[in-house]
Motif scaffolding. Structure first.
Motif, short mmCIF file in Angstrom:
data_model
loop_
_atom_site.label_atom_id
_atom_site.label_comp_id
_atom_site.label_asym_id
_atom_site.label_seq_id
_atom_site.Cartn_x
_atom_site.Cartn_y
_atom_site.Cartn_z
N THR A 27 -49.90 -18.76 -25.18
CA THR A 27 -49.59 -17.58 -25.98
C THR A 27 -50.15 -17.77 -27.38
O THR A 27 -49.90 -18.78 -28.02
N PRO A 36 -43.87 -20.97 -26.92
CA PRO A 36 -44.14 -20.51 -25.56
C PRO A 36 -42.85 -20.27 -24.80
O PRO A 36 -41.83 -20.91 -25.05
N GLU A 40 -43.89 -19.47 -18.98
CA GLU A 40 -45.29 -19.76 -19.26
C GLU A 40 -45.60 -21.25 -19.10
O GLU A 40 -46.62 -21.63 -18.52
#
Length: 125
Positions: A27, A36, A40
């Motif tokens: 990200t 994050p 993820e």
């Protein structure tokens, strides 16, 4: 002529990218990193583990030591990264560093002992 070099470099770039992605996520906003999400990190770690196991088994089936060693090495790196990130989060960095140091010293002594007994890295006769 340079086929093996290209394979080696490609595997190294792929696995270093996957390793960084499994630690910090993927990200990214315009000017700063944001924390994050857990999902993820799970996706990145599962992708890293799957890629390393695939490379390990591919190397075993094709009897290609480079692929096998890359898969094994980066599977171990990912396992240690996940283990020590958990240790750091639960017991703190001081105890985690102490535990890591003890594990590395013990590993060094075991490998030195095996080397001196010529069970690994045998001298050519």
């Amino acid at each position: 002529l340079f086929g093996r070099t290209y394979e080696w470099t490609g595997l190294l770039f792929i696995y270093l990218s996957l390793w960084i992605m499994s630690i910090w996520g993927f990200t990214f906003k315009e000017h700063y990193w944001i924390s994050p999400k857990a999902s993820e990190l799970w996706m990145a770690n599962l992708l890293f583990i799957a890629a390393s196991l695939f490379t390990l088994f591919y190397g075993a089936v094709k009897e290609d030591r480079m692929f096998f060693n890359f898969g094994l090495t980066f599977f171990i790196i990912d396992s240690y990264t996940l283990f020590f990130s958990h240790v750091w989060a639960t017991v703190g960095s001081a105890v985690g560093s102490l535990l890591l140091g003890i594990m590395l010293i013990v590993t060094g002594y075991v490998l030195r002992d095996l080397w001196l007994k010529e069970k690994i890295f045998k001298k050519p006769s």
